[in-house]
Design an enzyme around this catalytic site. Structure first.
Site, short mmCIF file in Angstrom:
data_model
loop_
_atom_site.label_atom_id
_atom_site.label_comp_id
_atom_site.label_asym_id
_atom_site.label_seq_id
_atom_site.Cartn_x
_atom_site.Cartn_y
_atom_site.Cartn_z
N THR A 211 0.84 -1.21 0.00
CA THR A 211 0.00 0.00 0.00
C THR A 211 0.86 1.25 0.00
OG1 THR A 211 -1.80 -1.03 1.20
CG2 THR A 211 -1.55 1.33 1.51
N ARG A 239 -14.50 -6.98 1.32
CA ARG A 239 -13.66 -6.56 2.43
C ARG A 239 -13.09 -5.16 2.16
NH1 ARG A 239 -8.06 -4.83 3.26
NH2 ARG A 239 -7.49 -5.40 5.37
N GLY A 241 -10.40 -2.34 3.95
CA GLY A 241 -9.38 -2.22 4.99
C GLY A 241 -9.39 -0.85 5.65
N ASP A 242 -8.25 -0.50 6.22
CA ASP A 242 -8.14 0.76 6.95
C ASP A 242 -7.94 1.97 6.04
OD1 ASP A 242 -5.65 -0.38 6.23
OD2 ASP A 242 -4.59 0.91 7.64
N1 ASP Z 1 -3.60 -1.55 4.99
C1 ASP Z 1 -4.04 -2.17 3.78
C2 ASP Z 1 -5.33 -2.89 4.02
O1 ASP Z 1 -5.51 -3.47 5.07
C3 ASP Z 1 -3.09 -3.16 3.21
C4 ASP Z 1 -1.64 -2.81 3.18
O2 ASP Z 1 -1.21 -1.83 3.77
O3 ASP Z 1 -0.88 -3.53 2.55
O4 ASP Z 1 -6.14 -2.91 3.11
#
Ligand code: ASP
Length: 352
Positions: A211, A239, A241-242
């Protein structure tokens, strides 16, 4: 694997011994790094490329918001496992993207579960600037993007993503991999399921990365941040994510500082990660201390689980101090300013 078994799998990364294998690229670690402003800072070594897109804007006294958007767009254009339309898909073979953008005055916008749009970070900015909302998701986000002139792409997987997804389907195992970018060798000696992990480099030699998240402090003292990602590879469909959750994957406040995260998003959401980091800076902690506190909360909740996952936080204070802290070794970040116009990579300290 049966669907039910998949659903009960914990969201864990590779075992610690593997994390150690991947870590230690020999980057400099610095506490209390105080830099000349304007400055742009991005996650991972690949952050150099993102910063390269942002720096010309900041150098000409441009806005931090424009700079972080440019960084996000550059990352979204590059092939990688984890950002943009060429990234790896969900378990159903569809690439779904999350992105957010925020200014230090509280303006923010984000998109989640967005398909077939090349520049989610720019759609997030449109949400911020032209709607009364903060977060648009899925079909609605896509329709909004198209209505605002973003082309609808064909939705085909990149050849690399197609290959890796087919390989994944053979076992349908779900294990987020720590530090995709910073693995010292490929394939690692004892990877514990690492055949599911993205390659460190693509066949043409270009680097893979995780990311991408960027924060910038401009010459007017204003801050902005952005995150863009395809989320966890082979995630359950739907799903999120954050990264598109303001205060989880990214938070910015001109009065205190800005923070971004990378890693297992569920862990970050649970502790409102980047909001925690910014609030710690507001109370007087340095960026590194603030990131360390957020990591401590993740580890404290479930120490055994924490040994098997990665989360990294990266922060900048309003005074231009930069710091980071991660659960595992191997989390790096790139800094670009007048002192390092081509960018310099540092390695974060870590809990384990
Ligand atoms: N934080 C990102 C997520 O959970 C993934 C990542 O940082 O690789 O979607």
């Amino acid at each position: 694997m049966k669907r039910r078994q998949f659903l009960t799998l914990p969201l864990i990364g590779v075992p610690l011994y593997f994390a150690r294998e991947l870590s230690g690229q020999g980057r400099e670690q610095r506490s209390n790094l105080k830099v000349k402003t304007p400055v742009v800072v991005s996650t991972w070594d690949s952050g150099i490329k993102a910063n390269n897109a942002a720096w010309p804007i900041l150098e000409k006294k441009g806005r931090s918001l424009d700079a972080v958007e440019a960084a996000g767009r550059a990352s979204e254009d590059e092939p990688s496992c984890c950002v943009g339309l060429q990234a790896w898909p969900d378990r159903d073979g569809r690439v779904t993207l999350d992105a957010s953008i925020m200014e230090g005055d509280g303006g923010c916008g984000s998109v989640s579960f967005l398909e077939r749009i090349r520049h989610p970070v720019s759609v997030a900015r449109k949400v911020m600037e032209t709607t009364p909302h903060v977060l648009l998701s899925g079909e609605g986000a896509q329709a909004f993007a198209v209505a605002n002139g973003f082309p609808l792409e064909d939705g085909r997987l990149s050849p690399d993503a197609e290959k890796e997804w087919r390989k994944w389907l053979e076992k349908s195992n779900y294990k987020p991999i720590v530090n995709i970018e910073n693995r010292s060798s490929w394939p690692p000696a004892d990877a514990g399921g690492s055949e599911l992990a993205p390659p460190y480099r693509f066949d043409d030699g270009s680097f893979n990365h995780d990311t991408m998240a960027t924060v910038a402090l401009d010459s007017c003292g204003k801050m902005a941040g952005m995150v863009t990602t395809s989320g966890m590879a082979f995630k359950m469909r739907g799903r999120v994510g954050d990264s598109p959750i303001i205060g989880a994957g990214m938070f910015v406040d001109n009065e205190a500082g800005a923070a971004v995260s990378s890693g297992v998003g569920e862990e970050v959401i649970r502790i409102c990660g980047t909001h925690t980091v910014v609030e710690q800076m507001r109370m007087g902690r340095t960026p590194e201390q603030a990131c360390r506190e957020a990591v401590r909360r993740i580890v404290k909740r479930d120490p055994a689980k924490a040994r098997e996952l990665q989360v990294g936080f990266l922060a900048i204070s309003k005074k231009g101090e930069i710091g980071a802290f991660a659960v595992q070794k191997g989390f790096t970040y790139s800094v670009t300013n007048a002192e390092w116009p081509k960018g310099k990579v540092f390695e974060s300290k870590s809990y384990f």
